[in-house]
Design an enzyme around this catalytic site. Sequence first.
Site, PDB file in Angstrom:
ATOM      1  N   LYS A   1       1.747   2.004  -5.111  1.00 36.23           N
ATOM      2  CA  LYS A   1       2.310   1.409  -6.332  1.00 36.23           C
ATOM      3  C   LYS A   1       1.410   1.647  -7.547  1.00 36.23           C
ATOM      4  O   LYS A   1       1.881   2.034  -8.618  1.00 36.23           O
ATOM      5  CB  LYS A   1       2.511  -0.110  -6.135  1.00 36.23           C
ATOM      6  CG  LYS A   1       3.460  -0.451  -5.000  1.00 36.23           C
ATOM      7  CD  LYS A   1       3.576  -1.946  -4.794  1.00 36.23           C
ATOM      8  CE  LYS A   1       2.360  -2.600  -4.170  1.00 36.23           C
ATOM      9  NZ  LYS A   1       2.104  -2.257  -2.772  1.00 36.23           N
TER      10      LYS A   1
ATOM     11  N   GLY B   1      -0.205  13.601  -3.865  1.00 39.64           N
ATOM     12  CA  GLY B   1      -1.662  13.484  -3.874  1.00 39.64           C
ATOM     13  C   GLY B   1      -2.042  12.231  -4.626  1.00 39.64           C
ATOM     14  O   GLY B   1      -1.190  11.625  -5.303  1.00 39.64           O
TER      15      GLY B   1
ATOM     16  N   HIS C   1      -4.814  -1.956  -5.627  1.00 43.91           N
ATOM     17  CA  HIS C   1      -4.056  -0.822  -6.164  1.00 43.91           C
ATOM     18  C   HIS C   1      -5.037   0.249  -6.619  1.00 43.91           C
ATOM     19  O   HIS C   1      -5.858   0.016  -7.502  1.00 43.91           O
ATOM     20  CB  HIS C   1      -3.165  -1.283  -7.330  1.00 43.91           C
ATOM     21  CG  HIS C   1      -2.146  -2.318  -6.921  1.00 43.91           C
ATOM     22  ND1 HIS C   1      -1.363  -2.995  -7.821  1.00 43.91           N
ATOM     23  CD2 HIS C   1      -1.769  -2.764  -5.694  1.00 43.91           C
ATOM     24  CE1 HIS C   1      -0.569  -3.827  -7.152  1.00 43.91           C
ATOM     25  NE2 HIS C   1      -0.796  -3.705  -5.875  1.00 43.91           N
TER      26      HIS C   1
ATOM     27  N   ASN D   1      -5.371 -10.463  -3.550  1.00 44.32           N
ATOM     28  CA  ASN D   1      -5.077  -9.897  -2.226  1.00 44.32           C
ATOM     29  C   ASN D   1      -4.613  -8.445  -2.377  1.00 44.32           C
ATOM     30  O   ASN D   1      -4.741  -7.649  -1.459  1.00 44.32           O
ATOM     31  CB  ASN D   1      -4.012 -10.730  -1.480  1.00 44.32           C
ATOM     32  CG  ASN D   1      -2.783 -11.060  -2.313  1.00 44.32           C
ATOM     33  OD1 ASN D   1      -2.756 -10.850  -3.522  1.00 44.32           O
ATOM     34  ND2 ASN D   1      -1.759 -11.588  -1.667  1.00 44.32           N
TER      35      ASN D   1
ATOM     36  N   GLN E   1       1.935  -6.320  -3.184  1.00 41.51           N
ATOM     37  CA  GLN E   1       2.382  -6.440  -1.791  1.00 41.51           C
ATOM     38  C   GLN E   1       3.648  -5.592  -1.582  1.00 41.51           C
ATOM     39  O   GLN E   1       3.794  -4.586  -2.231  1.00 41.51           O
ATOM     40  CB  GLN E   1       2.626  -7.911  -1.410  1.00 41.51           C
ATOM     41  CG  GLN E   1       1.345  -8.728  -1.213  1.00 41.51           C
ATOM     42  CD  GLN E   1       0.700  -9.158  -2.513  1.00 41.51           C
ATOM     43  OE1 GLN E   1       1.335  -9.733  -3.372  1.00 41.51           O
ATOM     44  NE2 GLN E   1      -0.584  -8.896  -2.655  1.00 41.51           N
TER      45      GLN E   1
ATOM     46  N   ASP F   1       0.809  -1.221   0.000  1.00 39.68           N
ATOM     47  CA  ASP F   1       0.000   0.000   0.000  1.00 39.68           C
ATOM     48  C   ASP F   1       0.842   1.271   0.000  1.00 39.68           C
ATOM     49  O   ASP F   1       0.472   2.294   0.567  1.00 39.68           O
ATOM     50  CB  ASP F   1      -0.973   0.001   1.205  1.00 39.68           C
ATOM     51  CG  ASP F   1      -1.798  -1.280   1.235  1.00 39.68           C
ATOM     52  OD1 ASP F   1      -2.159  -1.770   0.159  1.00 39.68           O
ATOM     53  OD2 ASP F   1      -2.066  -1.781   2.346  1.00 39.68           O
TER      54      ASP F   1
ATOM     55  N   LEU G   1       3.699  12.329   0.414  1.00 42.06           N
ATOM     56  CA  LEU G   1       4.416  13.368   1.157  1.00 42.06           C
ATOM     57  C   LEU G   1       3.409  14.352   1.768  1.00 42.06           C
ATOM     58  O   LEU G   1       3.584  14.839   2.880  1.00 42.06           O
ATOM     59  CB  LEU G   1       5.375  14.105   0.209  1.00 42.06           C
ATOM     60  CG  LEU G   1       6.297  15.112   0.871  1.00 42.06           C
ATOM     61  CD1 LEU G   1       7.376  14.404   1.690  1.00 42.06           C
ATOM     62  CD2 LEU G   1       6.952  16.039  -0.152  1.00 42.06           C
TER      63      LEU G   1
HETATM   64  P1  GDP Z   1      -0.804   0.176  -3.518  1.00 43.36           P
HETATM   65  O1  GDP Z   1      -1.378  -1.100  -3.029  1.00 43.36           O
HETATM   66  O2  GDP Z   1       0.656   0.292  -3.262  1.00 43.36           O
HETATM   67  O3  GDP Z   1      -1.144   0.451  -4.963  1.00 43.36           O
HETATM   68  O4  GDP Z   1      -1.481   1.337  -2.683  1.00 43.36           O
HETATM   69  P2  GDP Z   1      -3.053   1.470  -2.283  1.00 43.36           P
HETATM   70  O5  GDP Z   1      -3.800   1.892  -3.479  1.00 43.36           O
HETATM   71  O6  GDP Z   1      -3.503   0.259  -1.563  1.00 43.36           O
HETATM   72  O7  GDP Z   1      -2.964   2.598  -1.192  1.00 43.36           O
HETATM   73  C1  GDP Z   1      -2.477   3.862  -1.472  1.00 43.36           C
HETATM   74  C2  GDP Z   1      -3.573   4.879  -1.170  1.00 43.36           C
HETATM   75  O8  GDP Z   1      -3.015   6.176  -1.145  1.00 43.36           O
HETATM   76  C3  GDP Z   1      -4.657   4.950  -2.237  1.00 43.36           C
HETATM   77  O9  GDP Z   1      -5.852   5.329  -1.623  1.00 43.36           O
HETATM   78  C4  GDP Z   1      -4.162   6.031  -3.188  1.00 43.36           C
HETATM   79  O10 GDP Z   1      -5.212   6.660  -3.895  1.00 43.36           O
HETATM   80  C5  GDP Z   1      -3.523   6.978  -2.221  1.00 43.36           C
HETATM   81  N1  GDP Z   1      -2.363   7.718  -2.718  1.00 43.36           N
HETATM   82  C6  GDP Z   1      -1.376   7.323  -3.581  1.00 43.36           C
HETATM   83  N2  GDP Z   1      -0.421   8.274  -3.670  1.00 43.36           N
HETATM   84  C7  GDP Z   1      -0.811   9.279  -2.863  1.00 43.36           C
HETATM   85  C8  GDP Z   1      -0.223  10.540  -2.499  1.00 43.36           C
HETATM   86  O11 GDP Z   1       0.869  10.897  -2.922  1.00 43.36           O
HETATM   87  N3  GDP Z   1      -0.910  11.292  -1.601  1.00 43.36           N
HETATM   88  C9  GDP Z   1      -2.110  10.917  -1.075  1.00 43.36           C
HETATM   89  N4  GDP Z   1      -2.698  11.720  -0.193  1.00 43.36           N
HETATM   90  N5  GDP Z   1      -2.692   9.742  -1.398  1.00 43.36           N
HETATM   91  C10 GDP Z   1      -2.038   8.947  -2.267  1.00 43.36           C
HETATM   92  P1  IMO Z   2      -0.951  -4.349  -2.124  1.00 46.73           P
HETATM   93  O1  IMO Z   2      -0.483  -4.921  -3.429  1.00 46.73           O
HETATM   94  C1  IMO Z   2      -1.032  -4.779   2.205  1.00 46.73           C
HETATM   95  C2  IMO Z   2      -0.956  -8.863   3.763  1.00 46.73           C
HETATM   96  C3  IMO Z   2      -2.187  -9.281   4.537  1.00 46.73           C
HETATM   97  C4  IMO Z   2      -1.550 -10.212   5.533  1.00 46.73           C
HETATM   98  C5  IMO Z   2      -0.478 -10.910   4.722  1.00 46.73           C
HETATM   99  C6  IMO Z   2      -0.887 -12.272   4.164  1.00 46.73           C
HETATM  100  O2  IMO Z   2      -2.230  -3.614  -2.196  1.00 46.73           O
HETATM  101  O3  IMO Z   2       0.157  -3.602  -1.465  1.00 46.73           O
HETATM  102  P2  IMO Z   2      -2.462 -12.995   2.164  1.00 46.73           P
HETATM  103  O4  IMO Z   2      -3.924 -12.779   1.936  1.00 46.73           O
HETATM  104  O5  IMO Z   2      -1.599 -12.457   1.082  1.00 46.73           O
HETATM  105  O6  IMO Z   2      -2.132 -14.430   2.486  1.00 46.73           O
HETATM  106  O7  IMO Z   2      -2.144 -12.176   3.512  1.00 46.73           O
HETATM  107  O8  IMO Z   2      -0.178 -10.045   3.644  1.00 46.73           O
HETATM  108  N1  IMO Z   2      -1.214  -8.350   2.409  1.00 46.73           N
HETATM  109  C7  IMO Z   2      -1.191  -7.055   2.092  1.00 46.73           C
HETATM  110  N2  IMO Z   2      -1.020  -5.963   2.854  1.00 46.73           N
HETATM  111  N3  IMO Z   2      -1.206  -4.639   0.877  1.00 46.73           N
HETATM  112  C8  IMO Z   2      -1.329  -5.737   0.101  1.00 46.73           C
HETATM  113  O9  IMO Z   2      -1.321  -5.658  -1.246  1.00 46.73           O
HETATM  114  C9  IMO Z   2      -1.380  -7.015   0.692  1.00 46.73           C
HETATM  115  N4  IMO Z   2      -1.532  -8.271   0.231  1.00 46.73           N
HETATM  116  C10 IMO Z   2      -1.414  -9.084   1.287  1.00 46.73           C
HETATM  117  O10 IMO Z   2      -2.816  -8.179   5.143  1.00 46.73           O
HETATM  118  O11 IMO Z   2      -0.916  -9.476   6.547  1.00 46.73           O
HETATM  119 MG    MG Z   3      -2.868  -1.756  -1.729  1.00 45.99          MG
END
Ligand code: GDP
Ligand code: IMO
Ligand code: MG
Length: 416
Positions: A17, A402, A42, A39, A224, A14, A332
């Site tokens: 990416k 953002g 994004h 799992n 992940q 999270d 940031l």
């Molecule tokens: P990922 O799994 O690595 O793709 O990340 P996620 O989408 O699960 O979580 C990132 C969250 O932060 C999402 O809600 C994005 O929309 C948000 N996000 C990404 N970059 C930024 C940023 O630079 N600033 C803010 N405020 N939110 C962001």
């Molecule tokens: P993205 O790609 C954050 C975590 C789960 C748990 C552990 C094992 O959005 O960054 P699983 O279901 O994979 O066997 O769970 O891994 N986990 C993540 N945490 N972001 C993810 O994906 C995750 N995918 C799995 O919360 O701790």
């Molecule tokens: Mg994520």
Amino acid sequence: MNKNIFLVGTHWGDEGKGKIVDVLTENASACVRFQGGHNAGHTLLIGGKKIILHLIPSGILRDHVKSIIGNGVVVSLEALQDELNDLKSNNIAIQDKLFISKFCHVILPSHQAIDIAREKYLGKASIGTTGRGIGPAYEDKVARRGLRLIDFFNHEHLISRITSLIDYHNFLLSNYYKSTPVSLNETIDKLVPIFKSIKKYVIDVTPLMMEISTNSTIIFEGAQGTMLDIDHGTYPYVTSSNTIFPGMTTGTGIGSDKINYSLGITKSYTTRVGNGPFPTELKDDIGDNLAKWGGEIGATTGRARRCGWLDIKILNKAIELNNLNGIALTKLDVLDNLEKIKIGKDYNSFSDVADIEYLEMDGWQTLTKGIKKLKDLPKNARHYIETIENLSNTSVDLISTGASREDIIFIKNIFE
Ligand code: GDP
Ligand code: IMO
Ligand code: MG
């Protein structure tokens, strides 16, 4: 232009990416997922519209980009169908853009049932999985009893393999976990029609990736994060695949020599979903505020993400494990309000939370969203970025301020 980029989260996922992949695919011909499954969550924010991708590569929103799912990904046919329907309802074209490896292992409803039953059985010792059946599907892959998409092309062969697999799953569910077994016939009746509807996307994707990676540009999108890697993460609180660089080579069949640049995605603070150690975790108002300002709610399960200060020890480990060339520092803007900011520099072990060496600095208390140039960032924000660069000996090449595509500062053109 031929430049292939490998992208990975440096902490526990999270990191943002999806957003960075979406930005980079403007200059790419293909985007590839190589491990994990649904799992992942994004999030992409385009023109005010939020789209969350789980299984499909984050390049799918771009019409000139081929989205490829490599052999290392575990595919739930139901989740794939749901995601395709979601994209179609958002008027996003799929045809001629999506390619799925016929060697992907399939997540069955019984894998999910085992994942959920096992977590319940473990009680306080549970991993905190996403409950999507990821672990049990990878277990079957390694045990050589798994079911692959290629098995769906021959119905008789499919019935023979799925019958013995679900029989084994039901033995576990009923006798070990004292849980409800899964119906073989219902599974077949559900999955076979879905497979028929997605069959057109299922091919051997390695030659396609080989060709594009030789003549054009691929973004390899890690799911992940480094610390969730099965071998190098915080075992057993990890996911069941190699999330780091070598996972890309095994999960695609593309060699490391094809990668020109490896980018680590680092959030300006650290988060974690699920259980397990988190040395720089903040269990106070600051942690609560980071969660609130950063919208730290799991994109897949809706669980609250644990928040803490940026952990440099882990960043350095991620740089080493993935041979990173540079960092994209995200979110940031979430630190904009803070009076003081800390960076976790060092500690003895993951459990030794009392003994963390922190570096403290002044915040900038100015809005950073919308800023397009590094020199226009507040002085203290630039100092924060330089400190990260100095402590990691790696350059910050992109900054995200953002959630939208536009909220990005390019410091270096990583395609050059
Ligand atoms: P990922 O799994 O690595 O793709 O990340 P996620 O989408 O699960 O979580 C990132 C969250 O932060 C999402 O809600 C994005 O929309 C948000 N996000 C990404 N970059 C930024 C940023 O630079 N600033 C803010 N405020 N939110 C962001
Ligand atoms: P993205 O790609 C954050 C975590 C789960 C748990 C552990 C094992 O959005 O960054 P699983 O279901 O994979 O066997 O769970 O891994 N986990 C993540 N945490 N972001 C993810 O994906 C995750 N995918 C799995 O919360 O701790
Ligand atoms: Mg994520």
